[in-house]
Design a protein around this motif. Structure first.
Motif, mmCIF file in Angstrom:
data_model
loop_
_atom_site.group_PDB
_atom_site.id
_atom_site.type_symbol
_atom_site.label_atom_id
_atom_site.label_comp_id
_atom_site.label_asym_id
_atom_site.label_seq_id
_atom_site.Cartn_x
_atom_site.Cartn_y
_atom_site.Cartn_z
ATOM 1 N N MET A 11 0.732 -1.415 0.596
ATOM 2 C CA MET A 11 -0.413 0.398 -0.161
ATOM 3 C C MET A 11 1.097 1.101 -0.188
ATOM 4 O O MET A 11 0.829 2.207 -0.454
ATOM 5 C CB MET A 11 -0.787 0.130 0.837
ATOM 6 C CG MET A 11 -2.049 -1.126 0.651
ATOM 7 S SD MET A 11 -2.743 -1.100 3.022
ATOM 8 C CE MET A 11 -2.971 0.323 3.255
ATOM 9 N N LEU A 12 1.601 1.348 0.839
ATOM 10 C CA LEU A 12 2.351 2.151 0.327
ATOM 11 C C LEU A 12 3.651 2.276 -0.587
ATOM 12 O O LEU A 12 3.185 3.870 -0.854
ATOM 13 C CB LEU A 12 4.265 1.879 2.041
ATOM 14 C CG LEU A 12 5.130 3.190 1.611
ATOM 15 C CD1 LEU A 12 5.021 4.512 1.912
ATOM 16 C CD2 LEU A 12 6.267 2.426 2.648
ATOM 17 N N TYR A 13 4.209 1.805 -1.288
ATOM 18 C CA TYR A 13 4.313 1.768 -2.640
ATOM 19 C C TYR A 13 3.573 2.049 -3.541
ATOM 20 O O TYR A 13 4.014 3.298 -4.416
ATOM 21 C CB TYR A 13 4.825 -0.086 -2.977
ATOM 22 C CG TYR A 13 6.317 0.341 -1.828
ATOM 23 C CD1 TYR A 13 7.503 0.924 -1.156
ATOM 24 C CD2 TYR A 13 6.675 -1.832 -1.775
ATOM 25 C CE1 TYR A 13 8.383 0.443 -0.692
ATOM 26 C CE2 TYR A 13 7.931 -1.690 -0.807
ATOM 27 C CZ TYR A 13 8.630 -0.938 -0.506
ATOM 28 O OH TYR A 13 9.759 -1.303 0.194
ATOM 29 N N ARG A 14 2.600 1.793 -3.697
ATOM 30 C CA ARG A 14 1.607 2.672 -4.274
ATOM 31 C C ARG A 14 1.282 3.502 -4.384
ATOM 32 O O ARG A 14 1.021 4.680 -5.034
ATOM 33 C CB ARG A 14 0.335 1.228 -4.710
ATOM 34 C CG ARG A 14 0.405 0.055 -5.264
ATOM 35 C CD ARG A 14 -1.413 -0.602 -5.364
ATOM 36 N NE ARG A 14 -2.134 -0.947 -3.718
ATOM 37 C CZ ARG A 14 -1.673 -1.999 -3.253
ATOM 38 N NH1 ARG A 14 -0.983 -3.362 -3.692
ATOM 39 N NH2 ARG A 14 -2.234 -1.826 -1.865
ATOM 40 N N ALA A 15 1.673 4.314 -2.921
ATOM 41 C CA ALA A 15 0.857 4.978 -2.563
ATOM 42 C C ALA A 15 1.660 6.309 -3.248
ATOM 43 O O ALA A 15 1.616 7.346 -3.960
ATOM 44 C CB ALA A 15 0.921 5.696 -1.689
ATOM 45 N N MET A 16 2.807 5.888 -2.685
ATOM 46 C CA MET A 16 4.126 6.401 -3.451
ATOM 47 C C MET A 16 4.168 6.851 -4.874
ATOM 48 O O MET A 16 4.961 8.377 -5.270
ATOM 49 C CB MET A 16 5.724 5.852 -3.206
ATOM 50 C CG MET A 16 5.476 6.076 -1.240
ATOM 51 S SD MET A 16 7.077 4.568 -0.934
ATOM 52 C CE MET A 16 8.946 5.804 -1.008
ATOM 53 N N ILE A 17 4.061 5.701 -5.567
ATOM 54 C CA ILE A 17 3.734 5.654 -7.307
ATOM 55 C C ILE A 17 2.955 6.907 -7.591
ATOM 56 O O ILE A 17 3.109 7.563 -8.850
ATOM 57 C CB ILE A 17 3.822 3.557 -7.583
ATOM 58 C CG1 ILE A 17 4.861 3.551 -7.355
ATOM 59 C CG2 ILE A 17 3.951 4.661 -9.347
ATOM 60 C CD1 ILE A 17 5.218 2.056 -7.512
ATOM 61 N N ALA A 18 1.539 7.035 -7.088
ATOM 62 C CA ALA A 18 0.639 7.039 -7.455
ATOM 63 C C ALA A 18 0.279 8.740 -7.036
ATOM 64 O O ALA A 18 -0.524 9.737 -6.854
ATOM 65 C CB ALA A 18 -0.479 6.933 -6.886
#
Length: 121
Positions: A11-18
């Motif tokens: 979830m952290l990585y998806r939020a960072m990318i988005a």
């Protein structure tokens, strides 16, 4: 519980990318310390400002060889991460990192409390 931590990491990585600031606000602890592989340590406000100002734009983030341990309401993950990152309007570079993520369980769930990354040559 390790599945919960692995899910929080993704979830952290998806939020960072988005650049999803709502999701980042929810997953980053209010007292997070985010240490970059450049030896820059930031507070939550500093990291979010960096993302907002285009200092960190992520193309991809993948992790592997992740191990984890728990001590009460704290979980520690250590593993490798490959990320494509660069500043706004600049080419993204692929970097390989050794990363430690420290999570703490709060009433609203697992939140990232400490992050430390070191470049792998």
């Amino acid at each position: 519980m390790m599945r919960e931590i692995a899910a929080a990491e993704q979830m952290l990585y998806r939020a960072m990318i988005a650049q999803d600031f709502g999701a980042l606000d929810a997953i980053l602890a209010d007292d997070v310390v985010y240490v970059h592989s450049t030896a820059v340590a930031e507070t939550k406000a500093g990291y979010l400002a960096g993302v907002r100002n285009g200092l960190y734009e992520y193309g991809s983030i993948e992790s592997d060889a992740v191990t984890g341990e728990f001590c009460g309401d704290v979980a520690v993950q250590t593993g490798r991460s490959r990320m494509s990152v660069g500043a706004r309007d600049q080419p993204k570079a692929l970097i390989n990192l050794l990363v430690t993520l420290v999570w703490k369980r709060e009433p609203r769930g697992w939140r990232l409390w400490r992050r430390h990354a070191t470049r792998i040559p």
